[in-house]
Design an enzyme around this catalytic site. Structure first.
Site, PDB file in Angstrom:
ATOM      1  N   TYR A  67      -0.128  -4.953  21.904  1.00 45.57           N
ATOM      2  CA  TYR A  67       0.925  -5.563  20.763  1.00 45.57           C
ATOM      3  C   TYR A  67       2.149  -6.201  21.347  1.00 45.57           C
ATOM      4  CZ  TYR A  67      -1.712  -4.028  17.122  1.00 45.57           C
ATOM      5  OH  TYR A  67      -2.474  -4.056  15.963  1.00 45.57           O
ATOM      6  N   GLN A 101      -0.856 -11.581   4.955  1.00 42.53           N
ATOM      7  CA  GLN A 101      -1.438 -10.511   5.857  1.00 42.53           C
ATOM      8  C   GLN A 101      -1.169 -10.699   7.247  1.00 42.53           C
ATOM      9  OE1 GLN A 101      -6.175 -10.577   4.974  1.00 42.53           O
ATOM     10  NE2 GLN A 101      -5.344 -12.866   4.101  1.00 42.53           N
ATOM     11  N   ASN A 102      -0.158 -11.594   7.610  1.00 48.52           N
ATOM     12  CA  ASN A 102       0.194 -11.947   8.798  1.00 48.52           C
ATOM     13  C   ASN A 102       1.429 -10.818   9.228  1.00 48.52           C
ATOM     14  OD1 ASN A 102      -1.154 -13.729   8.999  1.00 48.52           O
ATOM     15  ND2 ASN A 102      -0.054 -15.790   8.455  1.00 48.52           N
ATOM     16  N   HIS A 119      -0.021  -6.250   5.773  1.00 51.44           N
ATOM     17  CA  HIS A 119      -0.450  -5.644   6.968  1.00 51.44           C
ATOM     18  C   HIS A 119       0.761  -4.990   7.838  1.00 51.44           C
ATOM     19  CE1 HIS A 119      -4.777  -7.736   6.408  1.00 51.44           C
ATOM     20  NE2 HIS A 119      -4.650  -6.600   5.633  1.00 51.44           N
ATOM     21  N   CYS A 127       7.641   6.544  13.684  1.00 54.95           N
ATOM     22  CA  CYS A 127       7.170   7.482  14.669  1.00 54.95           C
ATOM     23  C   CYS A 127       6.258   8.368  14.172  1.00 54.95           C
ATOM     24  CB  CYS A 127       8.598   8.293  14.719  1.00 54.95           C
ATOM     25  SG  CYS A 127       8.496   9.852  15.527  1.00 54.95           S
ATOM     26  N   THR A 189      -7.039 -18.316   5.390  1.00 53.12           N
ATOM     27  CA  THR A 189      -7.555 -16.862   5.641  1.00 53.12           C
ATOM     28  C   THR A 189      -8.995 -17.080   5.434  1.00 53.12           C
ATOM     29  OG1 THR A 189      -7.560 -14.613   4.773  1.00 53.12           O
ATOM     30  CG2 THR A 189      -7.012 -16.197   3.065  1.00 53.12           C
ATOM     31  N   ASN A 214      -8.059 -24.516   4.334  1.00 53.25           N
ATOM     32  CA  ASN A 214      -8.568 -23.781   5.268  1.00 53.25           C
ATOM     33  C   ASN A 214      -9.298 -24.876   6.062  1.00 53.25           C
ATOM     34  OD1 ASN A 214     -10.062 -22.151   7.280  1.00 53.25           O
ATOM     35  ND2 ASN A 214      -9.603 -20.702   5.899  1.00 53.25           N
ATOM     36  N   GLU A 216     -11.739 -24.450   7.569  1.00 57.41           N
ATOM     37  CA  GLU A 216     -13.409 -24.407   7.555  1.00 57.41           C
ATOM     38  C   GLU A 216     -13.709 -23.916   6.083  1.00 57.41           C
ATOM     39  OE1 GLU A 216     -14.254 -21.298  10.337  1.00 57.41           O
ATOM     40  OE2 GLU A 216     -14.010 -22.621  12.070  1.00 57.41           O
TER      41      GLU A 216
HETATM   42  P1  OAD Z   1      -8.728 -14.980  10.250  1.00 54.84           P
HETATM   43  O1  OAD Z   1      -8.656 -15.135  11.840  1.00 54.84           O
HETATM   44  O2  OAD Z   1      -9.805 -14.032   9.904  1.00 54.84           O
HETATM   45  O3  OAD Z   1      -9.108 -16.080   9.500  1.00 54.84           O
HETATM   46  C1  OAD Z   1      -8.160 -17.209   9.902  1.00 54.84           C
HETATM   47  C2  OAD Z   1      -8.557 -18.466   9.120  1.00 54.84           C
HETATM   48  O4  OAD Z   1      -7.628 -19.623   9.257  1.00 54.84           O
HETATM   49  C3  OAD Z   1     -10.133 -18.884   9.181  1.00 54.84           C
HETATM   50  O5  OAD Z   1     -10.813 -19.135   7.980  1.00 54.84           O
HETATM   51  C4  OAD Z   1      -9.666 -20.330   9.990  1.00 54.84           C
HETATM   52  O6  OAD Z   1     -10.803 -21.301   9.426  1.00 54.84           O
HETATM   53  C5  OAD Z   1      -8.421 -20.708   9.181  1.00 54.84           C
HETATM   54  N1  OAD Z   1      -7.662 -21.653  10.192  1.00 54.84           N
HETATM   55  C6  OAD Z   1      -7.278 -21.723  11.333  1.00 54.84           C
HETATM   56  N2  OAD Z   1      -6.630 -22.692  11.786  1.00 54.84           N
HETATM   57  C7  OAD Z   1      -5.997 -23.205  10.555  1.00 54.84           C
HETATM   58  C8  OAD Z   1      -5.154 -24.182  10.207  1.00 54.84           C
HETATM   59  N3  OAD Z   1      -4.229 -24.700  10.997  1.00 54.84           N
HETATM   60  N4  OAD Z   1      -5.038 -24.415   8.864  1.00 54.84           N
HETATM   61  C9  OAD Z   1      -5.643 -23.785   8.009  1.00 54.84           C
HETATM   62  N5  OAD Z   1      -6.677 -22.847   8.172  1.00 54.84           N
HETATM   63  C10 OAD Z   1      -6.865 -22.344   9.543  1.00 54.84           C
HETATM   64  O7  OAD Z   1      -7.226 -14.419   9.831  1.00 54.84           O
HETATM   65  P2  OAD Z   1      -7.098 -13.616   8.647  1.00 54.84           P
HETATM   66  O8  OAD Z   1      -8.091 -14.055   7.368  1.00 54.84           O
HETATM   67  O9  OAD Z   1      -5.802 -13.494   8.276  1.00 54.84           O
HETATM   68  O10 OAD Z   1      -5.657  -7.731  10.063  1.00 54.84           O
HETATM   69  O11 OAD Z   1      -7.488 -12.065   8.813  1.00 54.84           O
HETATM   70  C11 OAD Z   1      -7.262 -11.056   8.028  1.00 54.84           C
HETATM   71  C12 OAD Z   1      -6.928 -10.039   8.823  1.00 54.84           C
HETATM   72  O12 OAD Z   1      -8.049  -9.705  10.065  1.00 54.84           O
HETATM   73  C13 OAD Z   1      -5.765 -10.031   9.661  1.00 54.84           C
HETATM   74  O13 OAD Z   1      -4.715  -9.652   8.933  1.00 54.84           O
HETATM   75  C14 OAD Z   1      -6.009  -8.851  10.662  1.00 54.84           C
HETATM   76  C15 OAD Z   1      -7.356  -9.159  11.116  1.00 54.84           C
HETATM   77  O14 OAD Z   1      -7.888  -8.161  11.619  1.00 54.84           O
HETATM   78  C16 OAD Z   1      -5.267  -6.701  10.648  1.00 54.84           C
HETATM   79  O15 OAD Z   1      -4.831  -6.771  11.981  1.00 54.84           O
HETATM   80  C17 OAD Z   1      -4.955  -5.242   9.890  1.00 54.84           C
END
Ligand code: OAD
Length: 245
Positions: A67, A101-102, A119, A127, A189, A214, A216
Site C-alpha cells: 500500500y 471504485q478508485n 472502496h 485502527c 471499469t 472503455n 476494451e
Molecule cells: P480493472 O482493472 O478491473 O478494470 C479497468 C478497466 O479500465 C478495464 O476494463 C480496462 O479496459 C479499462 N481501461 C484501461 N485504461 C483505460 C483508459 N485509459 N480509458 C478507458 N478505459 C481504460 O479496474 P476496476 O474495474 O476499477 O477493488 O476494478 C474494480 C475493483 O477491482 C477495484 O476497485 C479494486 C479491484 O480489485 C479493490 O481493491 C477492492
C-alpha cells in the site's frame, strides 16, 4: 466511431440527473496501474496475498509495504483530462453523482464535488483496536515499523478488501440517487467486482440512458445504449467539445 461520439454527446446533452461510475481505467492515463488486463496489478501481485483481511492478519508488513508503494505512485500522479472533463460535466447538471471504485482521490483533486468512494481511500487508515479513522498520507509513512494509532492499536488501510462489505451508507446513497437519475455514464471499469458491477444492470433495467467508455469491450458493452472504445482522457474531452462545453 464518430457516430457513436455524436450519439453519446446527444444523450449527455439530454440528461438532467446523471450518475457516473468510474474504475481504475480513468486513472490509467495518470500513470496509475489498473487491476486487470495486460499490465494490471493482479497479473504480478496476488489479490489473496495483499487485499484480503486474512492477508493482513498473516503479514501486515507485506500488505503495508504494497500500500505504501501504491500510495507513493498515486501521490506523484496528477488528475488527467478524463478526471477534469467530469468536473466540467458536473457543473453542467442540476443533479450529478460520481461513484468511484478508485481509492486514489484524483476525482476530488481534479475538482469533482459530489463524489462517493465505494472502496475507501488509500490516504486513510483505521485502527483495528479503537476503530478511529486517521489520515495516512505519504508524510506519515512509517517504513520500519507498522503504522500505529494513538491508542497503540495497529492501523490498516481504509480500503475495502475482497470478502469485506462495502460501506452501507455509500451504497444506499448511490441507489437512492440512481432511482431518480436519467443517465448513467460508466468509465474505465471492467465491471466485474460486485456490487459496483450491478450499477449498469440496475440503470438499464430502470430505463436510464447508458453510456460506456472503455479501452476494451466489457461484460456491459452489449447492454448499454452507447459503448465507446477509447481512452477516457481522450473520449470525455471530445464529448464535451461536441456538447459545446
Ligand atoms: P480493472 O482493472 O478491473 O478494470 C479497468 C478497466 O479500465 C478495464 O476494463 C480496462 O479496459 C479499462 N481501461 C484501461 N485504461 C483505460 C483508459 N485509459 N480509458 C478507458 N478505459 C481504460 O479496474 P476496476 O474495474 O476499477 O477493488 O476494478 C474494480 C475493483 O477491482 C477495484 O476497485 C479494486 C479491484 O480489485 C479493490 O481493491 C477492492
Amino acid at each position: 466511431m464518430d457516430e457513436l461520439h455524436d450519439q453519446a454527446a446527444g444523450l449527455l446533452r439530454g440528461g438532467h440527473s446523471v450518475f457516473v461510475l468510474t474504475g481504475a481505467g480513468i486513472s490509467a492515463e495518470s500513470g496509475i496501474p489498473t487491476f486487470r488486463g495486460k499490465d494490471g496489478l493482479w497479473k504480478n501481485y496476488s489479490a489473496e496475498q495483499l487485499a484480503t483481511p486474512e492477508a493482513f492478519q498473516r503479514d501486515p508488513a507485506m500488505v503495508w509495504e504494497w500500500y505504501h508503494w501504491r500510495q507513493s505512485l498515486i501521490a506523484k500522479a496528477e488528475p488527467n483530462p478524463g478526471h477534469r472533463a467530469l468536473v466540467t460535466l458536473e457543473r453542467y447538471y442540476k443533479r450529478f453523482l460520481l461513484l468511484t471504485q478508485n481509492v486514489d482521490n484524483l476525482h476530488c483533486r481534479a475538482g469533482s464535488r459530489n463524489v462517493l468512494e465505494l472502496h475507501g481511500s488509500i490516504f486513510r487508515a483505521f485502527c483495528l483496536e479503537c476503530g478511529q479513522k486517521v489520515e495516512h498520507g505519504i508524510d506519515r509513512r512509517v517504513i520500519d515499523a507498522l503504522p500505529r494509532c494513538e491508542c497503540g492499536g495497529l492501523l490498516r488501510p481504509d480500503v475495502v478488501w475482497f470478502g469485506e462489505l462495502i460501506p452501507a451508507d455509500i451504497w444506499r446513497a448511490s441507489l437512492t440517487f440512481l432511482a431518480d437519475a436519467d443517465l448513467a455514464l460508466i468509465c474505465g471499469t471492467s465491471g466485474v467486482v460486485w456490487p459496483a458491477a450491478m450499477i449498469p444492470n440496475i440503470a438499464c433495467e430502470r430505463g436510464l440512458k447508458t453510456i460506456e467508455i472503455n479501452l476494451e469491450k466489457t461484460a456491459i458493452s452489449g447492454i448499454v445504449d452507447v459503448s465507446i472504445a477509447g481512452r477516457t482522457g481522450e473520449v470525455l474531452p471530445e464529448l464535451l467539445r461536441l456538447m459545446g462545453l
